[in-house]
Motif scaffolding. Sequence first.
Motif, PDB file in Angstrom:
ATOM      1  N   GLU A  84     124.373  67.096 -59.145  1.00  0.00           N
ATOM      2  CA  GLU A  84     123.432  66.046 -59.925  1.00  0.00           C
ATOM      3  C   GLU A  84     121.971  66.175 -59.445  1.00  0.00           C
ATOM      4  OE1 GLU A  84     126.484  64.876 -58.285  1.00  0.00           O
ATOM      5  OE2 GLU A  84     127.608  65.322 -60.137  1.00  0.00           O
ATOM      6  N   ALA A  85     122.239  66.910 -58.030  1.00  0.00           N
ATOM      7  CA  ALA A  85     120.713  66.904 -57.483  1.00  0.00           C
ATOM      8  C   ALA A  85     119.913  68.310 -57.529  1.00  0.00           C
ATOM      9  CB  ALA A  85     120.872  66.859 -56.026  1.00  0.00           C
ATOM     10  N   ALA A  86     120.474  69.069 -58.412  1.00  0.00           N
ATOM     11  CA  ALA A  86     119.949  70.433 -58.692  1.00  0.00           C
ATOM     12  C   ALA A  86     118.595  70.566 -59.139  1.00  0.00           C
ATOM     13  CB  ALA A  86     120.913  71.373 -59.709  1.00  0.00           C
ATOM     14  N   GLU A  87     118.459  69.796 -60.110  1.00  0.00           N
ATOM     15  CA  GLU A  87     117.154  69.586 -60.787  1.00  0.00           C
ATOM     16  C   GLU A  87     116.033  68.964 -59.932  1.00  0.00           C
ATOM     17  OE1 GLU A  87     115.057  68.090 -64.988  1.00  0.00           O
ATOM     18  OE2 GLU A  87     116.891  67.119 -64.362  1.00  0.00           O
ATOM     19  N   LYS A  88     116.285  68.020 -59.023  1.00  0.00           N
ATOM     20  CA  LYS A  88     115.361  67.490 -58.005  1.00  0.00           C
ATOM     21  C   LYS A  88     115.006  68.690 -57.107  1.00  0.00           C
ATOM     22  CE  LYS A  88     114.318  63.601 -55.293  1.00  0.00           C
ATOM     23  NZ  LYS A  88     114.782  62.175 -54.762  1.00  0.00           N
TER      24      LYS A  88
END
Length: 177
Positions: A84-88
């Motif tokens: 879930e943190a890949a984009e950030k």
Amino acid sequence: MKKLLGDERREYILKRLKESNEPIKGGVFAEETNVSRQVIVGDITLLKAKNEPIIATSQGYIYIKANGHSEKVIKTIACKHEPEAAEKELELFVKHGVTVKDVIVEHAIYGDLTASIMVSTSADVHAFMQQVKSTNATFLSALTNGVHLHTVEANSNEQIDRALQELEAEGFLYSEG
């Protein structure tokens, strides 16, 4: 356009890639040369076999041009985070002018697995994430409990250092222990 055959088609693809500053999708080449996308995939494979520096990205094919003037700084960064943190994570890199070239994970059987990412702007990150979502793809880091490497490139060490400071503050950098 008439159907381009073999060598003529590959010359056309190579010329277009060398002239373009943006990735070009295989489907675009297929339309332009009046062949199937699968034929284009084969052409790209043959061009790569002749040591043409072409990479496939989520946005299309890119010809890696030799860097004429300025020397880019290239580093490998170890990261760990949930999917879930890949984009950030990617946004933090590009915010500082850092291009994320790829992702690398170490597989127990196959060794290093590398996939091209090639994002350098927020728009690139958005397009990459949309492709991940629309194809329901799994990140390579799922194979390694979130641990992965990125090869990154920037105009200066300072750009990478600023990105690393923010990544560290978010807990995205990997350290043993």
